[in-house]
Write a protein that holds these residues in place. Structure first.
Motif: not given
Length: 130
Positions: A101-128
């Motif tokens: 009944d829900g979503i994952i609110n945040q996803l880690v961002v990996l570049d070549n198996h290295k943590l480079v960021g995190i993206v949230s549902d709020g980040d995506i909503i603000r970008s629209i």
């Protein structure tokens, strides 16, 4: 939204913990920084994630013994995206891997198996732009 990439909206300042962090201190870090999840790094390697919902719920129910570490309760299969994925991919993963009944609110961002960021549902909503 379709043209935006994860790297365009992600947060590059990621708050993390180590596997040996006490669950109480991890929860305090979540509350202090007003975030909903903490990636767990062992050195530079992502080994898991814990969420405010899971930690808070279990702390309230007194399910943890004194000295419980995040390593003992973390989710080891971390859903992630790459910086070059488009936002549609991120939203799809948030929905696909969320609970019934829900979503994952945040996803880690990996570049070549290295943590480079995190993206949230709020980040995506603000970008629209509406």
């Amino acid at each position: 939204m379709l043209k935006l990439k994860v790297k365009d909206v992600m947060n590059r300042e990621v708050i993390t913990v180590t596997p040996k962090e006490d669950v109480v201190f991890a929860f305090e870090k979540l509350m202090k920084h007003k975030i909903s999840s903490l990636p767990i790094l062992d050195g530079d390697k992502l080994v898991g994630i814990v969420t405010a919902t899971d930690l808070g719920h279990n702390l309230i129910l007194d399910k943890y013994e004194l000295g419980t570490t995040v390593e003992e309760v973390m989710v080891k299969q971390v859903v992630h995206v790459s910086p070059d994925d488009d936002l549609t991919t991120a939203v799809s993963k948030m929905h696909q891997y969320g609970s019934d009944d829900g979503i994952i609110n945040q996803l880690v961002v990996l570049d070549n198996h290295k943590l480079v960021g995190i993206v949230s549902d709020g980040d995506i909503i603000r970008s629209i732009k509406v």
